[in-house]
Design an enzyme around this catalytic site. Sequence first.
Site, PDB file in Angstrom:
ATOM      1  N   GLU A   1      38.410  33.180  71.451  1.00 20.68           N
ATOM      2  CA  GLU A   1      39.729  33.046  72.084  1.00 20.68           C
ATOM      3  C   GLU A   1      40.806  32.464  71.163  1.00 20.68           C
ATOM      4  O   GLU A   1      41.979  32.417  71.527  1.00 20.68           O
ATOM      5  CB  GLU A   1      39.619  32.213  73.375  1.00 20.68           C
ATOM      6  CG  GLU A   1      38.945  33.028  74.477  1.00 20.68           C
ATOM      7  CD  GLU A   1      38.981  32.344  75.838  1.00 20.68           C
ATOM      8  OE1 GLU A   1      39.835  31.466  76.034  1.00 20.68           O
ATOM      9  OE2 GLU A   1      38.140  32.710  76.678  1.00 20.68           O
TER      10      GLU A   1
ATOM     11  N   HIS B   1      51.936  33.303  42.670  1.00 22.39           N
ATOM     12  CA  HIS B   1      51.347  32.044  43.131  1.00 22.39           C
ATOM     13  C   HIS B   1      51.364  31.111  41.927  1.00 22.39           C
ATOM     14  O   HIS B   1      51.207  31.566  40.786  1.00 22.39           O
ATOM     15  CB  HIS B   1      49.932  32.286  43.656  1.00 22.39           C
ATOM     16  CG  HIS B   1      49.198  31.037  44.068  1.00 22.39           C
ATOM     17  ND1 HIS B   1      49.794  30.012  44.772  1.00 22.39           N
ATOM     18  CD2 HIS B   1      47.910  30.649  43.858  1.00 22.39           C
ATOM     19  CE1 HIS B   1      48.899  29.049  44.979  1.00 22.39           C
ATOM     20  NE2 HIS B   1      47.758  29.414  44.436  1.00 22.39           N
TER      21      HIS B   1
ATOM     22  N   GLY C   1      45.696  45.166  43.510  1.00 20.57           N
ATOM     23  CA  GLY C   1      45.043  44.867  44.776  1.00 20.57           C
ATOM     24  C   GLY C   1      46.084  44.762  45.867  1.00 20.57           C
ATOM     25  O   GLY C   1      47.046  45.528  45.908  1.00 20.57           O
ATOM     26  N   SER C   2      45.907  43.773  46.740  1.00 20.99           N
ATOM     27  CA  SER C   2      46.804  43.606  47.880  1.00 20.99           C
ATOM     28  C   SER C   2      48.273  43.559  47.427  1.00 20.99           C
ATOM     29  O   SER C   2      49.090  44.374  47.837  1.00 20.99           O
ATOM     30  CB  SER C   2      46.420  42.322  48.623  1.00 20.99           C
ATOM     31  OG  SER C   2      47.363  42.018  49.628  1.00 20.99           O
TER      32      SER C   2
ATOM     33  N   SER D   1      40.329  50.008  41.149  1.00 24.93           N
ATOM     34  CA  SER D   1      41.771  50.064  41.369  1.00 24.93           C
ATOM     35  C   SER D   1      42.441  51.124  40.493  1.00 24.93           C
ATOM     36  O   SER D   1      43.480  51.668  40.846  1.00 24.93           O
ATOM     37  CB  SER D   1      42.430  48.714  41.069  1.00 24.93           C
ATOM     38  OG  SER D   1      41.925  47.707  41.903  1.00 24.93           O
TER      39      SER D   1
ATOM     40  N   ARG E   1      41.665  46.932  34.368  1.00 25.57           N
ATOM     41  CA  ARG E   1      40.466  47.132  33.561  1.00 25.57           C
ATOM     42  C   ARG E   1      40.131  48.610  33.595  1.00 25.57           C
ATOM     43  O   ARG E   1      39.997  49.188  34.692  1.00 25.57           O
ATOM     44  CB  ARG E   1      39.273  46.391  34.186  1.00 25.57           C
ATOM     45  CG  ARG E   1      39.160  44.943  33.835  1.00 25.57           C
ATOM     46  CD  ARG E   1      38.147  44.297  34.745  1.00 25.57           C
ATOM     47  NE  ARG E   1      38.516  44.544  36.148  1.00 25.57           N
ATOM     48  CZ  ARG E   1      37.913  44.001  37.187  1.00 25.57           C
ATOM     49  NH1 ARG E   1      36.909  43.190  37.006  1.00 25.57           N
ATOM     50  NH2 ARG E   1      38.311  44.269  38.413  1.00 25.57           N
TER      51      ARG E   1
HETATM   52  P1  NAD Z   1      43.471  41.127  44.887  1.00 19.01           P
HETATM   53  O1  NAD Z   1      42.162  40.457  44.754  1.00 19.01           O
HETATM   54  O2  NAD Z   1      43.785  41.893  46.127  1.00 19.01           O
HETATM   55  O3  NAD Z   1      43.662  42.151  43.664  1.00 19.01           O
HETATM   56  C1  NAD Z   1      43.383  41.800  42.354  1.00 19.01           C
HETATM   57  C2  NAD Z   1      43.551  43.001  41.432  1.00 19.01           C
HETATM   58  O4  NAD Z   1      43.296  42.584  40.081  1.00 19.01           O
HETATM   59  C3  NAD Z   1      42.601  44.168  41.713  1.00 19.01           C
HETATM   60  O5  NAD Z   1      43.324  45.362  41.540  1.00 19.01           O
HETATM   61  C4  NAD Z   1      41.580  44.025  40.601  1.00 19.01           C
HETATM   62  O6  NAD Z   1      41.007  45.280  40.249  1.00 19.01           O
HETATM   63  C5  NAD Z   1      42.440  43.518  39.463  1.00 19.01           C
HETATM   64  N1  NAD Z   1      41.693  42.829  38.403  1.00 19.01           N
HETATM   65  C6  NAD Z   1      40.620  41.990  38.517  1.00 19.01           C
HETATM   66  N2  NAD Z   1      40.245  41.581  37.300  1.00 19.01           N
HETATM   67  C7  NAD Z   1      41.070  42.151  36.413  1.00 19.01           C
HETATM   68  C8  NAD Z   1      41.172  42.126  34.994  1.00 19.01           C
HETATM   69  N3  NAD Z   1      40.326  41.394  34.238  1.00 19.01           N
HETATM   70  N4  NAD Z   1      42.162  42.853  34.398  1.00 19.01           N
HETATM   71  C9  NAD Z   1      43.008  43.573  35.139  1.00 19.01           C
HETATM   72  N5  NAD Z   1      42.964  43.656  36.486  1.00 19.01           N
HETATM   73  C10 NAD Z   1      42.002  42.948  37.094  1.00 19.01           C
HETATM   74  O7  NAD Z   1      44.566  40.001  44.602  1.00 19.01           O
HETATM   75  P2  NAD Z   1      45.872  39.658  45.478  1.00 19.01           P
HETATM   76  O8  NAD Z   1      45.458  39.092  46.778  1.00 19.01           O
HETATM   77  O9  NAD Z   1      46.811  40.813  45.430  1.00 19.01           O
HETATM   78  O10 NAD Z   1      46.461  38.440  44.616  1.00 19.01           O
HETATM   79  C11 NAD Z   1      47.197  38.647  43.420  1.00 19.01           C
HETATM   80  C12 NAD Z   1      48.137  37.461  43.214  1.00 19.01           C
HETATM   81  O11 NAD Z   1      49.063  37.421  44.292  1.00 19.01           O
HETATM   82  C13 NAD Z   1      47.457  36.098  43.202  1.00 19.01           C
HETATM   83  O12 NAD Z   1      48.149  35.273  42.302  1.00 19.01           O
HETATM   84  C14 NAD Z   1      47.658  35.603  44.619  1.00 19.01           C
HETATM   85  O13 NAD Z   1      47.631  34.202  44.710  1.00 19.01           O
HETATM   86  C15 NAD Z   1      49.037  36.149  44.906  1.00 19.01           C
HETATM   87  N6  NAD Z   1      49.405  36.322  46.320  1.00 19.01           N
HETATM   88  C16 NAD Z   1      48.589  36.976  47.174  1.00 19.01           C
HETATM   89  C17 NAD Z   1      48.973  37.188  48.483  1.00 19.01           C
HETATM   90  C18 NAD Z   1      48.118  37.960  49.447  1.00 19.01           C
HETATM   91  O14 NAD Z   1      48.474  38.029  50.613  1.00 19.01           O
HETATM   92  N7  NAD Z   1      47.028  38.575  49.040  1.00 19.01           N
HETATM   93  C19 NAD Z   1      50.207  36.719  48.931  1.00 19.01           C
HETATM   94  C20 NAD Z   1      51.062  36.076  48.024  1.00 19.01           C
HETATM   95  C21 NAD Z   1      50.627  35.906  46.721  1.00 19.01           C
END
Ligand code: NAD
Length: 345
Positions: free
Chosen positions: A231, A108, A26-27, A53, A48
Amino acid sequence: MVNIYYDQDAKPELMQGKRVAVLGYGSQGRAHAMNLRDSGHDVVVGLRPGGFSWKQAEEDGMEVASCIDAAKDAEMIMFLTPDTIQPKVYREEVEPTLSGKETLFFAHGFSIHYNQILPPQNLDVVMVAPKGPGNLVRALYEDGKGVPCLIAVAQDASGQAKDKALAYAQAIGGTRAGVLETTFQEETETDLFGEQAVLCGGVSALMKAGFETLVEAGYAPEMAYFECVHEMKLIVDLIYNGGLEQMRRFVSDTAKYGDVTRGPRVIDDNVKATMKEILEEIQNGKFATEWVLENQAGLPVFNALLRRDEEHQVKAVGESLRQMMDWLKEDTTKAKEVVKVGRSS
Ligand code: NAD
Ligand code: MG
């Protein structure tokens, strides 16, 4: 003061020849996987089978596998699925593959700090957490720059856990900007507190209370929306770029006088006392327990409260006013990627 590390402090050889599994795309997952690959590492993305993704990762030219297959021959395993899913992925797809020489990475601290994942003692367990959304982590890397990262060590079995975290942070571009050392406890507790008391919880409650106050006093909801919601962005942008000082340089003296005399009456000692309670619930595990149980129960409270909020007048008024703002229409898709403060999704 915290320790800050840069490129010259990193030991990239600690990642040499080690296959990295990035679980989730994801992100963060997409940015980490692409940056690691472009830094010359052997990366496999764990997902999965058949999920959305998966296609995206393949299109990006990544090697993709189920989490269990990805974890099987990886020495470094980064958990980038949603935090609430990590314990299940660990239990079912990572734990069975562990041989004892792996390092577990997190972005995290929730899963480890609140014991939702209990890795064997002989593994290194570390955190590399970029302080920015994934698309920024990727874009800056491509630009020869980086997003500052936090590193932390939960378990140091090899005596090299911190250096491994730093090497990973370098591979995703973090040491170009600077890497701050923290602990799993500090990262987790401050992150939860920030999103609850200030960023997501505090800001939305503040805006709704202001909106309601004006509407209840007979002012037009449209006016209330402009003044108490719309705002906010102008003000936050000023603060983001140059701190409270910059915001105060750009607003009128009347606004500034209202700010310093009225602000502390709104956020008074009662509000601060509540913030302290909220922090205590984070520190003593009450929030974490509640959230884990809520997930196990299928999110009944969460969904009910979100639904109730959907019915708030601020939603309908906002929707119709934003129709008048042509420039927002292009921004919505971009914003979807950028704005992801809460990590528990
Ligand atoms: P996200 O929701 O954007 O992406 C999650 C990913 O996990 C997706 O690709 C989804 O398809 C996949 N997924 C879901 N269930 C799954 C499973 N059972 N098996 C395999 N893959 C699976 O998540 P994110 O925002 O990238 O967050 C990921 C981690 O990074 C978290 O621990 C979050 O706290 C941390 N984090 C996020 C940010 C942010 O800005 N988004 C910043 C710092 C840290
Ligand atoms: Mg945060």
